[in-house]
Design an enzyme around this catalytic site. Structure first.
Site, PDB file in Angstrom:
ATOM      1  N   SER A 199      10.333 -31.829  14.402  1.00  0.00           N
ATOM      2  CA  SER A 199       9.864 -30.446  14.266  1.00  0.00           C
ATOM      3  C   SER A 199       8.965 -30.402  13.035  1.00  0.00           C
ATOM      4  CB  SER A 199      11.078 -29.533  14.040  1.00  0.00           C
ATOM      5  OG  SER A 199      10.692 -28.269  13.572  1.00  0.00           O
ATOM      6  N   TYR A 220      19.325 -27.354  10.722  1.00  0.00           N
ATOM      7  CA  TYR A 220      18.328 -27.807  11.704  1.00  0.00           C
ATOM      8  C   TYR A 220      17.282 -28.673  11.015  1.00  0.00           C
ATOM      9  CZ  TYR A 220      14.574 -27.437  15.182  1.00  0.00           C
ATOM     10  OH  TYR A 220      13.579 -27.731  16.091  1.00  0.00           O
TER      11      TYR A 220
HETATM   12  N1  LIG Z   1      10.931 -24.376  20.821  1.00  0.00           N
HETATM   13  C1  LIG Z   1      10.360 -24.617  19.638  1.00  0.00           C
HETATM   14  O1  LIG Z   1       9.619 -23.791  19.111  1.00  0.00           O
HETATM   15  C2  LIG Z   1      10.591 -25.933  18.937  1.00  0.00           C
HETATM   16  C3  LIG Z   1       9.925 -26.171  17.732  1.00  0.00           C
HETATM   17  C4  LIG Z   1      10.102 -27.394  17.089  1.00  0.00           C
HETATM   18  C5  LIG Z   1      10.914 -28.350  17.664  1.00  0.00           C
HETATM   19  N2  LIG Z   1      11.546 -28.087  18.833  1.00  0.00           N
HETATM   20  C6  LIG Z   1      12.397 -29.144  19.406  1.00  0.00           C
HETATM   21  O2  LIG Z   1      12.043 -29.384  20.751  1.00  0.00           O
HETATM   22  C7  LIG Z   1      13.148 -29.995  21.409  1.00  0.00           C
HETATM   23  C8  LIG Z   1      13.328 -29.405  22.775  1.00  0.00           C
HETATM   24  O3  LIG Z   1      13.775 -28.060  22.636  1.00  0.00           O
HETATM   25  P1  LIG Z   1      13.146 -26.876  23.473  1.00  0.00           P
HETATM   26  O4  LIG Z   1      12.463 -25.996  22.523  1.00  0.00           O
HETATM   27  O5  LIG Z   1      12.422 -27.398  24.646  1.00  0.00           O
HETATM   28  O6  LIG Z   1      14.483 -26.100  23.897  1.00  0.00           O
HETATM   29  P2  LIG Z   1      15.172 -25.833  25.316  1.00  0.00           P
HETATM   30  O7  LIG Z   1      16.458 -25.155  24.993  1.00  0.00           O
HETATM   31  O8  LIG Z   1      14.251 -25.170  26.263  1.00  0.00           O
HETATM   32  O9  LIG Z   1      15.473 -27.308  25.838  1.00  0.00           O
HETATM   33  C9  LIG Z   1      16.429 -28.131  25.238  1.00  0.00           C
HETATM   34  C10 LIG Z   1      17.348 -28.711  26.317  1.00  0.00           C
HETATM   35  O10 LIG Z   1      18.289 -29.547  25.643  1.00  0.00           O
HETATM   36  C11 LIG Z   1      19.535 -29.391  26.291  1.00  0.00           C
HETATM   37  N3  LIG Z   1      20.651 -29.756  25.434  1.00  0.00           N
HETATM   38  C12 LIG Z   1      21.194 -29.078  24.390  1.00  0.00           C
HETATM   39  N4  LIG Z   1      22.247 -29.735  23.896  1.00  0.00           N
HETATM   40  C13 LIG Z   1      22.385 -30.871  24.639  1.00  0.00           C
HETATM   41  C14 LIG Z   1      23.294 -31.957  24.625  1.00  0.00           C
HETATM   42  N5  LIG Z   1      24.311 -32.004  23.740  1.00  0.00           N
HETATM   43  N6  LIG Z   1      23.137 -32.952  25.532  1.00  0.00           N
HETATM   44  C15 LIG Z   1      22.120 -32.915  26.438  1.00  0.00           C
HETATM   45  N7  LIG Z   1      21.234 -31.895  26.503  1.00  0.00           N
HETATM   46  C16 LIG Z   1      21.372 -30.900  25.622  1.00  0.00           C
HETATM   47  C17 LIG Z   1      19.589 -27.913  26.671  1.00  0.00           C
HETATM   48  O11 LIG Z   1      20.508 -27.670  27.711  1.00  0.00           O
HETATM   49  C18 LIG Z   1      18.145 -27.653  27.079  1.00  0.00           C
HETATM   50  O12 LIG Z   1      17.990 -27.792  28.487  1.00  0.00           O
HETATM   51  C19 LIG Z   1      14.346 -29.833  20.477  1.00  0.00           C
HETATM   52  O13 LIG Z   1      14.611 -31.063  19.827  1.00  0.00           O
HETATM   53  C20 LIG Z   1      13.872 -28.798  19.467  1.00  0.00           C
HETATM   54  O14 LIG Z   1      14.516 -28.921  18.239  1.00  0.00           O
HETATM   55  C21 LIG Z   1      11.417 -26.907  19.480  1.00  0.00           C
END
Ligand SMILES: NC(=O)c1ccc[n+]([C@@H]2O[C@H](COP(=O)([O-])OP(=O)(O)OC[C@H]3O[C@@H](n4cnc5c(N)ncnc54)[C@H](O)[C@@H]3O)[C@@H](O)[C@H]2O)c1
Length: 301
Positions: A143, A156
């Protein structure tokens, strides 16, 4: 890696958000994709969407903090599609609140999924990727919070700093096996991450934070303005093609990162303040590295 056609991609969090974007984009380029996710509802919807696009997809229900289950998922992937060349450690969760109120359960959940999940992904697949000898690429999702931290997203950010560090080290370790490693550092993506709390396990439910529907709604509003997951995944694909380490396709990040790096540079004394110390330390380090290389060669080949 230039050609993605026929490659096998394993994507944690592949059933939603950034991971699903990766499944669509890499699947669209001819990869066979395994989407591994803890949420069955997300898996069902995502698999249907991917199949509709003609993508070869295999969903696996997996909690990435469960090491035995991760190993079984790797076995299943090889049985169904063959060896993995592309590993995306994308799954992650977030929670916000005053850091001083955090409980051990808050730490264990966030660190366990965000950092532990990446460790488990590496431990499950890196030996297999080295053994098959076909090379490949690993993308770990950190991130922008891997570079800066505040109280609210404190745990986080700590988890993402850890992902950043491990990924940098693994890039060094795997270069000789023709396995590229990149760290994805998004700022805001249009995903379901506001709902993270829904995947929090009962045995880690004692929290110092209160997450209510109002907070989830407010977070959804921010993320609704984020980058489309498929657009982000296209940046990831472009980075893999040129084996680029940092993937950070957000122009607005520049100013904040300049401040962070400048703050570090500003406290470093000029070279001329300690020439003797510099020389002494450099000689000692060079001697250590040379000796270490000889010892490592004898121990590990
Ligand atoms: N959305 C943002 O703005 C943002 C910004 C920076 C980084 N990120 C990172 O992007 C990555 C993806 O997140 P996203 O934003 O697509 O969120 P999202 O919630 O849409 O997708 C994340 C998925 O991970 C799954 N998950 C959660 N815990 C789990 C576990 N223990 N085992 C297996 N699966 C699990 C959830 O069920 C979900 O389907 C994450 O690492 C997040 O930290 C997101």
């Amino acid at each position: 890696m230039e050609d993605f056609n026929g490659k096998v991609a394993f994507i944690t969090g592949g059933a939603s958000g950034a991971g699903l974007g990766q499944a669509k984009v890499f699947g669209g380029a001819g990869c066979k994709v395994v989407i591994a996710d803890i949420r069955q509802d997300h898996l069902d919807q995502a698999a249907a969407q991917l199949k509709e696009r003609g993508i070869a997809v295999h969903p696996i229900r997996l909690d990435i903090t469960d090491r035995a289950a991760f190993a079984r998922a790797a076995d299943e992937t090889e049985r169904v599609f063959g060896p993995v060349q592309l590993l995306f450690n994308t799954a992650g969760v977030s929670i916000f609140g005053p850091l001083e109120r955090a409980t051990y359960d808050d730490y264990d959940w966030i660190m366990g999924v965000n950092f532990g999940g990446v460790v488990n992904g590496m431990q499950s697949f890196v030996p297999r990727m080295i053994a098959h000898g076909q090379g490949g690429h690993i993308v770990n999702t950190a991130s922008l919070g891997a570079f800066m931290a505040g109280s609210g997203p404190g745990i986080y950010c700590a988890s993402k700093f850890a992902v950043h560090g491990l990924t940098m080290a693994m890039r060094d370790a795997l270069a000789k096996y023709d396995i590229g490693v990149s760290v994805l550092c998004p700022a805001n993506i249009k995903t379901n991450i506001a709902e993270s709390i829904k995947t929090r396990p009962a045995h880690l439910s004692h929290s110092g934070y209160t997450v209510d529907e109002d907070e989830i709604r407010a977070l959804h509003e921010i993320y609704s303005q984020g980058m489309e997951p498929e657009e982000l995944a296209r940046h990831v694909m472009a980075a893999i093609r040129v084996n680029q380490f940092y993937i950070l396709p957000y122009p607005e990040a520049r100013e904040a990162l300049e401040k962070v790096f400048q703050q570090v540079l500003d406290v470093i004394p000029p070279l001329e303040t300690d020439p003797e110390g510099i020389a002494k330390r450099a000689t000692a380090m060079a001697r250590y590295i040379a000796a270490r290389q000889v010892q490592d060669k004898a121990k590990y080949g």
